[in-house]
Write an enzyme that holds these catalytic residues in place. Structure first.
Site, PDB file in Angstrom:
ATOM      1  N   GLY A 169     -46.180   6.566  15.536  1.00 38.15           N
ATOM      2  CA  GLY A 169     -46.514   5.356  14.810  1.00 38.15           C
ATOM      3  C   GLY A 169     -45.293   4.758  14.137  1.00 38.15           C
ATOM      4  NE  ARG A 185     -37.143   1.923  13.401  1.00 39.56           N
ATOM      5  CZ  ARG A 185     -38.070   2.702  13.947  1.00 39.56           C
ATOM      6  NH1 ARG A 185     -37.845   3.305  15.091  1.00 39.56           N
ATOM      7  NH2 ARG A 185     -39.224   2.891  13.351  1.00 39.56           N
ATOM      8  CB  VAL A 186     -32.798   6.348  13.033  1.00 37.21           C
ATOM      9  CG1 VAL A 186     -33.426   7.722  13.249  1.00 37.21           C
ATOM     10  CG2 VAL A 186     -31.466   6.256  13.776  1.00 37.21           C
ATOM     11  N   GLY A 187     -36.070   5.874  13.591  1.00 35.74           N
ATOM     12  CA  GLY A 187     -37.416   6.098  13.038  1.00 35.74           C
ATOM     13  C   GLY A 187     -37.592   7.532  12.572  1.00 35.74           C
ATOM     14  CG  ASP A 188     -41.560   8.947  12.732  1.00 35.57           C
ATOM     15  OD1 ASP A 188     -41.176   8.079  13.549  1.00 35.57           O
ATOM     16  OD2 ASP A 188     -42.661   9.514  12.820  1.00 35.57           O
ATOM     17  N   GLY A 225     -42.451   4.608  12.147  1.00 34.40           N
ATOM     18  CA  GLY A 225     -41.674   5.710  11.595  1.00 34.40           C
ATOM     19  C   GLY A 225     -41.273   5.534  10.148  1.00 34.40           C
ATOM     20  CB  THR A 275     -43.304   8.843  19.687  1.00 37.65           C
ATOM     21  OG1 THR A 275     -42.469   7.782  19.281  1.00 37.65           O
ATOM     22  CG2 THR A 275     -42.643  10.172  19.396  1.00 37.65           C
TER      23      THR A 275
HETATM   24  C1  SD4 Z   1     -40.535   5.364  15.620  1.00 39.57           C
HETATM   25  N1  SD4 Z   1     -42.395   6.872  15.433  1.00 39.57           N
HETATM   26  O1  SD4 Z   1     -39.455   5.164  16.139  1.00 39.57           O
HETATM   27  C2  SD4 Z   1     -41.536   6.208  16.363  1.00 39.57           C
HETATM   28  C3  SD4 Z   1     -42.244   5.371  17.347  1.00 39.57           C
HETATM   29  C4  SD4 Z   1     -43.612   5.843  17.692  1.00 39.57           C
HETATM   30  O2  SD4 Z   1     -45.699   5.561  18.335  1.00 39.57           O
HETATM   31  O3  SD4 Z   1     -44.011   6.929  17.476  1.00 39.57           O
HETATM   32  N2  SD4 Z   1     -44.472   5.096  18.157  1.00 39.57           N
HETATM   33  O4  SD4 Z   1     -40.861   4.889  14.537  1.00 39.57           O
END
Ligand code: SD4
Length: 333
Positions: free
Chosen positions: A245, A221-224, A247, A193
């Site tokens: 990272g 799925r949705v991350g942070d 999420g 990201t």
């Molecule tokens: C997520 N944080 O979708 C994002 C992915 C990411 O380093 O940042 N990877 O969880």
């Protein structure tokens, strides 16, 4: 002061400023208080920063700068974690998450957006053209198409190949940006990201965050990254933060907001990022050993810092004084 005296005062100040190479009276007549600066996650943030700098360095706004900056990895087919060329979900769809926030607490976000190369631009339009903060999936796509965005195939042959490789085992193990995990299907996972934070010449802060999320994630799925407060937060009184990272762990502690609140309490950016990482470890010590999460932050003085769980979290900085890639300190080496 009379109008004429004000005029004379301002003309004199403007001449002194011109001699010093600075425009003391910016468009809103507030004095210039900061040198512009842009910081972003990972090594590939360097090219994104260079693009953002075209705006920042010529007196443009932090908001315009971060949008322009993160569009670089979004359009890069060789970047498999952001935008076009990003890894698909486990069903083979590239679904993108992005958000943007400016100095007035205005924010916009899209989640699970498909077929659009620049989700960050759609997020900005959500912020500027709707009374809402978040649009998801089909609704976000419909909104994008209605606003002139083109529908495109985002799955490049390379990403499709990696997905097909992954399908052979379909091992659903969320592992990301642990830099030595290069042999995992679809790896290497060492570029993820992009979160970008900028301060412009008026001292205004803005941020943007954009990703294709976890490779081969569950559909939906949705991350942070597109969640205001988790993947990105900007408070123009205090500072701004972003994360990269796994999420799920960042969402649990509303990480970026936490970092900003810690800066409000007087922590410097690196200490604030470190305290957020420690919070994450406290919540789930065993898990924290096996995943990567990194935070990056800037305060109103233009000081910046980062901290991560694992070694290898890098970030890029561009200002009048430097253009550099740093490796963040980490809990584990
Ligand atoms: C997520 N944080 O979708 C994002 C992915 C990411 O380093 O940042 N990877 O969880």
């Amino acid at each position: 002061m009379s109008t004429r005296r004000k005029f004379l005062f301002r003309s004199a100040a403007a001449s002194v400023a011109a001699l010093a190479g600075k425009n003391l009276f910016a468009a809103n007549h507030s004095p210039v208080i900061n040198d512009p600066i842009v910081i972003s996650t990972w090594d590939f943030g360097k090219e994104a920063n260079a693009e953002a700098w075209k705006t920042l360095g010529s007196g443009g706004s932090a908001l315009d700068a971060v949008e322009a900056g993160v569009k670089i990895p979004e359009a890069d087919p060789n970047n498999h974690t952001v935008g076009y060329g990003g890894m698909p979900d486990r069903e083979g769809h590239v679904t993108l998450d992005a958000c943007i926030m400016d100095e007035q607490y205005r924010c916009g976000s899209v989640m699970g957006l498909e077929h659009i190369v620049h989700p960050i631009a759609v997020a900005r339009l959500v912020m500027e053209k709707t009374p809402h903060v978040v649009l998801i999936g089909d609704g976000a796509l419909q909104f994008a198409l209605a606003n002139g965005f083109q529908k495109e195939n985002l799955l490049t042959p390379e990403s499709e190949k990696a997905w097909k490789e992954w399908l052979k085992e379909s091992k659903y193990e969320p592992v990301m940006n642990i830099e030595n995990a290069k042999n995992l299907p679809g790896g290497p996972y060492n570029h993820d990201t992009i979160g970008m934070l900028a301060m412009d010449a008026k001292g205004h802060l803005s941020g943007a965050c954009t990703t294709s999320g976890m490779a081969f994630k569950m559909r939906g799925r949705v991350g942070d990254s597109p969640i205001i407060g988790a993947g990105l937060y900007v408070d123009n009184e205090v500072g701004a933060a972003t994360s990269s990272g796994v999420g799920e762990e960042v969402i649990r502690i509303v990480g970026s907001h936490l970092v900003v609140e810690l800066m409000r309490q007087g922590y410097n950016p690196k200490e604030a990022c470190k305290a957020a990482v420690e919070r994450l470890i406290k919540r789930n010590p065993e898990k924290a050993k096996t995943i990567q999460v990194g935070f990056l932050a800037i305060n109103k003085k233009g000081q910046y810092g980062a901290y991560a769980l694992q070694k290898g979290f890098t970030y890029s900085v561009k200002s009048n004084k430097e253009e550099k890639i740093y490796e963040a300190e980490s809990k584990w080496k």
